[in-house]
Write an enzyme that holds these catalytic residues in place. Structure first.
Site, PDB file in Angstrom:
ATOM      1  N   LYS A 176       0.844  -1.203   0.000  1.00  0.00           N
ATOM      2  CA  LYS A 176       0.000   0.000   0.000  1.00  0.00           C
ATOM      3  C   LYS A 176       0.875   1.247   0.000  1.00  0.00           C
ATOM      4  O   LYS A 176       1.544   1.562   0.967  1.00  0.00           O
ATOM      5  CB  LYS A 176      -0.924   0.063   1.221  1.00  0.00           C
ATOM      6  N   GLY A 233       6.379   4.712   8.681  1.00  0.00           N
ATOM      7  CA  GLY A 233       5.466   5.844   8.806  1.00  0.00           C
ATOM      8  C   GLY A 233       5.603   6.492  10.171  1.00  0.00           C
ATOM      9  O   GLY A 233       6.628   6.349  10.844  1.00  0.00           O
ATOM     10  N   THR A 235       5.001   7.497  14.172  1.00  0.00           N
ATOM     11  CA  THR A 235       5.024   6.676  15.391  1.00  0.00           C
ATOM     12  C   THR A 235       3.615   6.345  15.869  1.00  0.00           C
ATOM     13  O   THR A 235       3.334   5.202  16.255  1.00  0.00           O
ATOM     14  CB  THR A 235       5.828   7.405  16.484  1.00  0.00           C
ATOM     15  N   GLU A 236       2.702   7.297  15.836  1.00  0.00           N
ATOM     16  CA  GLU A 236       1.347   7.016  16.339  1.00  0.00           C
ATOM     17  C   GLU A 236       0.637   5.996  15.454  1.00  0.00           C
ATOM     18  O   GLU A 236      -0.042   5.102  15.957  1.00  0.00           O
ATOM     19  CB  GLU A 236       0.533   8.314  16.443  1.00  0.00           C
ATOM     20  N   GLY A 238       2.125   3.691  13.671  1.00  0.00           N
ATOM     21  CA  GLY A 238       2.803   2.423  13.942  1.00  0.00           C
ATOM     22  C   GLY A 238       2.279   1.772  15.212  1.00  0.00           C
ATOM     23  O   GLY A 238       2.048   0.560  15.265  1.00  0.00           O
ATOM     24  N   GLU A 255       9.268   1.063  11.041  1.00  0.00           N
ATOM     25  CA  GLU A 255      10.277   2.108  10.824  1.00  0.00           C
ATOM     26  C   GLU A 255       9.561   3.424  11.051  1.00  0.00           C
ATOM     27  O   GLU A 255       8.750   3.834  10.224  1.00  0.00           O
ATOM     28  CB  GLU A 255      10.831   2.046   9.397  1.00  0.00           C
ATOM     29  N   CYS A 289      13.076  10.599   7.635  1.00  0.00           N
ATOM     30  CA  CYS A 289      12.982  10.132   9.028  1.00  0.00           C
ATOM     31  C   CYS A 289      14.290  10.351   9.757  1.00  0.00           C
ATOM     32  O   CYS A 289      14.304  10.575  10.964  1.00  0.00           O
ATOM     33  CB  CYS A 289      12.596   8.664   9.047  1.00  0.00           C
ATOM     34  N   GLU A 390       8.803  15.635  15.948  1.00  0.00           N
ATOM     35  CA  GLU A 390       9.297  15.540  14.578  1.00  0.00           C
ATOM     36  C   GLU A 390       8.516  16.526  13.690  1.00  0.00           C
ATOM     37  O   GLU A 390       7.287  16.487  13.648  1.00  0.00           O
ATOM     38  CB  GLU A 390       9.076  14.114  14.062  1.00  0.00           C
TER      39      GLU A 390
HETATM   40  P1  NDP Z   1       1.669   7.963   8.397  1.00  0.00           P
HETATM   41  O1  NDP Z   1       1.950   7.095   9.560  1.00  0.00           O
HETATM   42  O2  NDP Z   1       0.547   8.880   8.455  1.00  0.00           O
HETATM   43  O3  NDP Z   1       1.438   7.077   7.071  1.00  0.00           O
HETATM   44  C1  NDP Z   1       2.314   6.062   6.666  1.00  0.00           C
HETATM   45  C2  NDP Z   1       1.532   5.032   5.868  1.00  0.00           C
HETATM   46  O4  NDP Z   1       0.591   4.379   6.727  1.00  0.00           O
HETATM   47  C3  NDP Z   1       0.699   5.643   4.738  1.00  0.00           C
HETATM   48  O5  NDP Z   1       0.660   4.738   3.654  1.00  0.00           O
HETATM   49  C4  NDP Z   1      -0.662   5.783   5.390  1.00  0.00           C
HETATM   50  O6  NDP Z   1      -1.717   5.890   4.480  1.00  0.00           O
HETATM   51  C5  NDP Z   1      -0.718   4.500   6.200  1.00  0.00           C
HETATM   52  N1  NDP Z   1      -1.669   4.505   7.293  1.00  0.00           N
HETATM   53  C6  NDP Z   1      -2.204   5.564   7.956  1.00  0.00           C
HETATM   54  N2  NDP Z   1      -3.074   5.139   8.899  1.00  0.00           N
HETATM   55  C7  NDP Z   1      -3.122   3.793   8.830  1.00  0.00           C
HETATM   56  C8  NDP Z   1      -3.836   2.781   9.534  1.00  0.00           C
HETATM   57  N3  NDP Z   1      -4.693   3.078  10.505  1.00  0.00           N
HETATM   58  N4  NDP Z   1      -3.626   1.491   9.212  1.00  0.00           N
HETATM   59  C9  NDP Z   1      -2.751   1.167   8.233  1.00  0.00           C
HETATM   60  N5  NDP Z   1      -2.052   2.073   7.517  1.00  0.00           N
HETATM   61  C10 NDP Z   1      -2.222   3.375   7.817  1.00  0.00           C
HETATM   62  O7  NDP Z   1       3.023   8.713   8.105  1.00  0.00           O
HETATM   63  P2  NDP Z   1       3.269   9.937   7.130  1.00  0.00           P
HETATM   64  O8  NDP Z   1       2.594   9.725   5.839  1.00  0.00           O
HETATM   65  O9  NDP Z   1       2.997  11.158   7.869  1.00  0.00           O
HETATM   66  O10 NDP Z   1       4.818   9.737   6.862  1.00  0.00           O
HETATM   67  C11 NDP Z   1       5.786  10.401   7.564  1.00  0.00           C
HETATM   68  C12 NDP Z   1       6.268   9.564   8.730  1.00  0.00           C
HETATM   69  O11 NDP Z   1       6.996   8.437   8.269  1.00  0.00           O
HETATM   70  C13 NDP Z   1       7.227  10.356   9.578  1.00  0.00           C
HETATM   71  O12 NDP Z   1       6.933  10.214  10.939  1.00  0.00           O
HETATM   72  C14 NDP Z   1       8.573   9.714   9.295  1.00  0.00           C
HETATM   73  O13 NDP Z   1       9.495   9.833  10.308  1.00  0.00           O
HETATM   74  C15 NDP Z   1       8.199   8.300   9.030  1.00  0.00           C
HETATM   75  N6  NDP Z   1       9.249   7.652   8.243  1.00  0.00           N
HETATM   76  C16 NDP Z   1      10.066   6.737   8.850  1.00  0.00           C
HETATM   77  C17 NDP Z   1      11.116   6.156   8.167  1.00  0.00           C
HETATM   78  C18 NDP Z   1      11.979   5.122   8.801  1.00  0.00           C
HETATM   79  O14 NDP Z   1      12.559   4.335   8.062  1.00  0.00           O
HETATM   80  N7  NDP Z   1      12.116   5.066  10.111  1.00  0.00           N
HETATM   81  C19 NDP Z   1      11.394   6.509   6.780  1.00  0.00           C
HETATM   82  C20 NDP Z   1      10.475   7.469   6.237  1.00  0.00           C
HETATM   83  C21 NDP Z   1       9.443   8.022   6.963  1.00  0.00           C
HETATM   84  P3  NDP Z   1      -2.182   7.302   3.851  1.00  0.00           P
HETATM   85  O15 NDP Z   1      -1.316   8.362   4.393  1.00  0.00           O
HETATM   86  O16 NDP Z   1      -2.055   7.084   2.419  1.00  0.00           O
HETATM   87  O17 NDP Z   1      -3.595   7.487   4.249  1.00  0.00           O
END
Ligand code: NDP
Length: 495
Positions: A176, A233, A235-236, A238, A255, A289, A390
């Site tokens: 996804k 994505g 932290t919350e 995750g 991650e 990140c 962040e």
């Molecule tokens: P989100 O957590 O909002 O989204 C990440 C992914 O999860 C998206 O595809 C999103 O879908 C999906 N998602 C959202 N809610 C749910 C749910 N309830 N169940 C399943 N999937 C869900 O992160 P952001 O888009 O804001 O991305 C930025 C974040 O990612 C930052 O905190 C960053 O630090 C972190 N990150 C971490 C990395 C690492 O390797 N440690 C690398 C890169 C980023 P959608 O948004 O399409 O609705």
């Protein structure tokens, strides 16, 4: 002319328009609509998961030996390389990132597939020391169906980091992409489908399922056929996803976010440190990140170093990702730019000094794009929200430190533990600090360098599990122990 993928999702081995809501993806440099993508529905997720489970169990795939599965990965690597310019341009258009960066991400995606193929061919199973009249073996088997959920900042590279080891391990994958940036994942999906077709493997081994996290992501996590989740994505998100996974007793790798300290000791090579600090936080417009977003400078050096840094940051070239000399490209989406701007307003409210930036750039060429100037703040204590949360944008907060104890205390005073950078000529100090800072990756006299062969992941609220490296394949498998009796007489108990 940019070729955008047709408005189709990959469900159960076939490309079709998703049955869910339509979303327009935007070019963040201009605000222009790039493509319409229809989300899949929860029923389509379920259909894809069922087909993936069947495909994973088909003898054409399940019975392949590791070196045979490796052929799929090397073919995908070649296809990515053959289409590198197209994938980079597509990702620049969809995410706004500079072409120099998206080219590097595409190259890293190909390298991940190639490296993982080599790791797969050379991975060994263990015959464990026998402690009785039997031979004992420890072997690894596929999980079945893996869900891979990625954010918008580096899609092609983060897709490869999950797809390559998950497929190498013998699984099927439901991918996804983020709702804001689905295009490059859909294009990568086409290349993988092509490779599966050429090798006469079931095309349902991969599904690419666009849509929102709340609907499509959640349906993937909850689906009974999905046996493992690989998530990158916030932290919350995750945490929420891990709660659902706990109900299913399903393994997850997470991650997550970061607020990584970059440290400049008094004896640092100043030119190297200045270049490294700027690259560490302002490349990818800070949407990384591992952005080195908290700068700690030895107090003796603080005013001079931060003054010179600010002078150079104001000269960084802000512009569209397609311009060859752009250093700071637009943010991914106007809504995200507004979120970053709100953080800088919060910093002002907390009493920060805005040393440079702190606004969108002015001028007609920036008027419709999601731009924000690279920003340096200081004057805040480490426990201010600006120093703890962040921001995920081009915002650096600078803090002085007195000595090593003070530095390590401040650096570790964070819920996050993703990365750290240390600039010094003192190799003993570098070693001590590197070992004391709680971070999954520490860079010494360099920053934001990556290698497919080196594990990556976070400590504390920055995540759980590791991607990359030889062990990545094992993380997508289940371990099984075999005892093979060698005695020629019955077990004595029954006698
Ligand atoms: P989100 O957590 O909002 O989204 C990440 C992914 O999860 C998206 O595809 C999103 O879908 C999906 N998602 C959202 N809610 C749910 C749910 N309830 N169940 C399943 N999937 C869900 O992160 P952001 O888009 O804001 O991305 C930025 C974040 O990612 C930052 O905190 C960053 O630090 C972190 N990150 C971490 C990395 C690492 O390797 N440690 C690398 C890169 C980023 P959608 O948004 O399409 O609705």
């Amino acid at each position: 002319m940019l070729r955008t993928p047709p408005d189709e999702a990959l469900v159960a081995g076939r490309w079709r328009r998703g049955g869910g809501a339509a979303t327009q993806t935007l070019d963040p440099a201009t605000g222009a609509a790039l493509a319409t993508v229809h989300a899949v529905t929860p029923d389509e997720v379920s259909e894809a998961a069922r087909a993936a489970a069947r495909a994973a169990a088909e003898p054409q795939w399940y019975d392949l030996l590791p070196h045979q599965r490796a052929r799929l990965l090397t073919r995908v690597a070649t296809l990515i390389e053959d289409n590198a310019e197209h994938l980079a341009a597509l990702q620049t258009a969809d995410t706004g990132k500079a072409l120099t960066e998206t080219r590097a991400l595409v190259a890293s995606a190909a390298a991940t597939f190639r490296y993982t193929a080599a790791a797969l061919e050379t991975a060994e199973e263990a015959i464990t020391p026998s402690r009785g009249a039997y031979v004992t073996l420890s072997v690894h088997e596929p999980i079945g169906v893996v869900g891979a959920i990625n954010p918008w900042n580096s899609p092609v590279a983060s897709d490869a980091q999950k797809l390559a080891p998950a497929l190498a391990a013998g699984n099927a994958v439901l991918l996804k992409p983020a709702e804001w940036t689905p295009l490059v994942s859909l294009a990568l999906g086409r290349l993988i489908t092509q490779a599966l077709g050429e090798l006469r493997l079931p095309t349902a081994l991969l599904a690419v399922l666009p849509g929102s996290g709340r609907v499509v992501g959640d349906a993937i996590v909850r689906d009974p056929h999905v046996g493992r989740i690989a998530f990158t994505g916030g932290t919350e998100t995750g945490r929420a996803l891990a709660r659902t996974a706990a109900e299913k007793l399903m393994p997850v790798s997470l991650e997550l976010g970061g607020k990584s300290p970059t440290v400049v000791l008094a004896d640092a090579d100043i030119e190297q440190a200045l270049a490294g600090v700027m690259f560490g936080v302002f490349s990818s417009s800070g949407q990384s990140c591992i952005a080195g977003s908290r700068l700690f400078v030895a107090r003796a050096l603080y005013d001079g170093f931060v003054g010179e840094l600010v002078a150079r940051v104001t000269k960084l070239r802000v512009g569209p990702g397609t311009r060859p000399d752009t250093q700071v490209a637009p943010l991914v989406h106007p809504a995200h730019r507004d979120k970053v701007a709100a953080y800088v307003d919060l910093a002002r409210g907390e009493g920060a000094r805005v040393l440079c930036g702190g606004a969108a750039p002015e001028g007609p060429e920036y008027a419709d794009g999601a731009y924000y100037l690279p920003t340096v703040l200081d004057g805040l204590p480490n426990d201010a929200r600006t120093c703890q949360e962040e921001i995920f944008g081009p915002v650096l907060v600078a803090l002085p430190f007195d000595d090593e104890e003070d530095l390590v205390r401040q650096a570790n005073d964070s819920v996050y533990g993703l990365a750290c950078g240390i600039w010094t000529r003192d190799h003993r100090a570098a070693w001590r600090i590197a070992r004391r800072v709680e971070a999954g990756t520490v860079w010494i006299n360099t920053y934001k360098q990556f290698s497919a062969s080196t594990p990556f992941g976070g400590m504390k609220a920055s995540g759980l599990g590791r991607e990359k490296g030889r062990d990545a394949i094992r993380a997508y498998q289940r371990q099984k122990s075999l005892y093979w009796g060698t005695a020629t007489t019955p077990l004595p108990w029954a006698g």
